[in-house]
Design a protein around this motif. Structure first.
Motif, PDB file in Angstrom:
ATOM      1  N   ARG A 191      40.476  36.699  47.512  1.00  0.00           N
ATOM      2  CA  ARG A 191      39.657  37.856  47.126  1.00  0.00           C
ATOM      3  C   ARG A 191      40.354  38.729  46.076  1.00  0.00           C
ATOM      4  NH1 ARG A 191      39.219  40.978  51.521  1.00  0.00           N
ATOM      5  NH2 ARG A 191      39.984  39.527  53.052  1.00  0.00           N
ATOM      6  N   GLN A 192      41.661  38.627  45.968  1.00  0.00           N
ATOM      7  CA  GLN A 192      42.410  39.427  44.992  1.00  0.00           C
ATOM      8  C   GLN A 192      42.381  38.835  43.578  1.00  0.00           C
ATOM      9  OE1 GLN A 192      46.345  40.784  46.153  1.00  0.00           O
ATOM     10  NE2 GLN A 192      45.797  40.423  48.304  1.00  0.00           N
ATOM     11  N   ALA A 228      37.739  28.402  36.022  1.00  0.00           N
ATOM     12  CA  ALA A 228      36.996  29.554  36.554  1.00  0.00           C
ATOM     13  C   ALA A 228      37.836  30.824  36.566  1.00  0.00           C
ATOM     14  CB  ALA A 228      36.499  29.258  37.963  1.00  0.00           C
ATOM     15  N   VAL A 229      39.102  30.680  36.912  1.00  0.00           N
ATOM     16  CA  VAL A 229      39.987  31.839  37.004  1.00  0.00           C
ATOM     17  C   VAL A 229      40.504  32.246  35.630  1.00  0.00           C
ATOM     18  CG1 VAL A 229      42.186  32.650  37.955  1.00  0.00           C
ATOM     19  CG2 VAL A 229      40.608  31.365  39.393  1.00  0.00           C
ATOM     20  N   GLY A 230      40.784  31.267  34.790  1.00  0.00           N
ATOM     21  CA  GLY A 230      41.311  31.560  33.463  1.00  0.00           C
ATOM     22  C   GLY A 230      42.823  31.685  33.429  1.00  0.00           C
ATOM     23  N   LEU A 231      43.483  31.243  34.506  1.00  0.00           N
ATOM     24  CA  LEU A 231      44.945  31.294  34.602  1.00  0.00           C
ATOM     25  C   LEU A 231      45.469  30.017  35.232  1.00  0.00           C
ATOM     26  CD1 LEU A 231      45.340  34.810  36.276  1.00  0.00           C
ATOM     27  CD2 LEU A 231      45.807  34.271  33.882  1.00  0.00           C
ATOM     28  N   ASP A 232      46.718  29.684  34.940  1.00  0.00           N
ATOM     29  CA  ASP A 232      47.387  28.589  35.635  1.00  0.00           C
ATOM     30  C   ASP A 232      47.867  29.044  37.007  1.00  0.00           C
ATOM     31  OD1 ASP A 232      47.090  26.770  33.546  1.00  0.00           O
ATOM     32  OD2 ASP A 232      48.979  27.383  32.617  1.00  0.00           O
ATOM     33  N   GLU A 233      48.325  30.299  37.075  1.00  0.00           N
ATOM     34  CA  GLU A 233      48.819  30.836  38.342  1.00  0.00           C
ATOM     35  C   GLU A 233      48.844  32.359  38.306  1.00  0.00           C
ATOM     36  OE1 GLU A 233      53.626  30.865  38.219  1.00  0.00           O
ATOM     37  OE2 GLU A 233      52.730  28.878  38.416  1.00  0.00           O
ATOM     38  N   THR A 234      48.904  32.925  39.513  1.00  0.00           N
ATOM     39  CA  THR A 234      49.037  34.370  39.675  1.00  0.00           C
ATOM     40  C   THR A 234      49.797  34.618  40.964  1.00  0.00           C
ATOM     41  OG1 THR A 234      47.857  36.486  39.612  1.00  0.00           O
ATOM     42  CG2 THR A 234      46.856  34.743  40.948  1.00  0.00           C
ATOM     43  N   THR A 235      50.344  35.795  41.113  1.00  0.00           N
ATOM     44  CA  THR A 235      51.090  36.157  42.312  1.00  0.00           C
ATOM     45  C   THR A 235      50.374  37.292  43.025  1.00  0.00           C
ATOM     46  OG1 THR A 235      53.139  35.523  41.209  1.00  0.00           O
ATOM     47  CG2 THR A 235      53.351  36.892  43.159  1.00  0.00           C
ATOM     48  N   TRP A 280      33.895  31.115  40.230  1.00  0.00           N
ATOM     49  CA  TRP A 280      35.037  31.183  41.139  1.00  0.00           C
ATOM     50  C   TRP A 280      34.570  31.369  42.585  1.00  0.00           C
ATOM     51  CZ3 TRP A 280      39.419  29.781  42.657  1.00  0.00           C
ATOM     52  CH2 TRP A 280      40.226  30.522  43.494  1.00  0.00           C
ATOM     53  N   SER A 281      33.618  32.227  42.799  1.00  0.00           N
ATOM     54  CA  SER A 281      33.095  32.485  44.139  1.00  0.00           C
ATOM     55  C   SER A 281      32.489  31.207  44.737  1.00  0.00           C
ATOM     56  CB  SER A 281      32.057  33.598  44.088  1.00  0.00           C
ATOM     57  OG  SER A 281      31.535  33.833  45.358  1.00  0.00           O
ATOM     58  N   ALA A 282      31.670  30.519  43.975  1.00  0.00           N
ATOM     59  CA  ALA A 282      31.034  29.294  44.453  1.00  0.00           C
ATOM     60  C   ALA A 282      32.048  28.175  44.683  1.00  0.00           C
ATOM     61  CB  ALA A 282      29.972  28.838  43.461  1.00  0.00           C
ATOM     62  N   ARG A 319      34.415  24.927  48.154  1.00  0.00           N
ATOM     63  CA  ARG A 319      34.587  23.476  47.996  1.00  0.00           C
ATOM     64  C   ARG A 319      36.041  23.067  47.821  1.00  0.00           C
ATOM     65  NH1 ARG A 319      30.881  23.846  43.473  1.00  0.00           N
ATOM     66  NH2 ARG A 319      32.365  22.493  42.447  1.00  0.00           N
ATOM     67  N   CYS A 320      36.915  24.017  47.644  1.00  0.00           N
ATOM     68  CA  CYS A 320      38.322  23.715  47.393  1.00  0.00           C
ATOM     69  C   CYS A 320      39.080  23.348  48.659  1.00  0.00           C
ATOM     70  CB  CYS A 320      39.013  24.926  46.771  1.00  0.00           C
ATOM     71  SG  CYS A 320      38.586  25.232  45.053  1.00  0.00           S
TER      72      CYS A 320
END
Length: 79
Positions: free
Chosen positions: A31-32, A13-20, A41-43, A47-48
């Protein structure tokens, strides 16, 4: 700064492995995230489970002060 690591459906959903991010709370950090699929991603966030420096939480008001890593763990079969 806190590193968000995404797994399975969250990664898709995010399209990345990680972000800071720089955030006061888990909710603020989530939210960032500029997701590749914002609706998915919102939905998915509801559930996470989240591992905040190794401690499991679902409370998105959790403080990230001094937190290095948050793992975003969607539900998955067989685990």
């Amino acid at each position: 700064m806190t590193t968000l690591r995404f797994f399975a459906a969250a990664r898709a959903a995010v399209g990345l492995d990680e972000t800071t991010v720089r955030a006061d709370s888990l909710d603020d950090a989530l939210r960032q995230v500029a997701a590749a699929d914002p609706d998915r991603w919102s939905a998915l966030q509801e559930r996470c489970s989240y591992l905040v420096d190794g401690v499991t939480t679902r409370d998105r008001s959790t403080s990230l002060t001094g937190v290095g890593v948050v793992d975003v763990m969607p539900p998955f079969a067989g685990g």
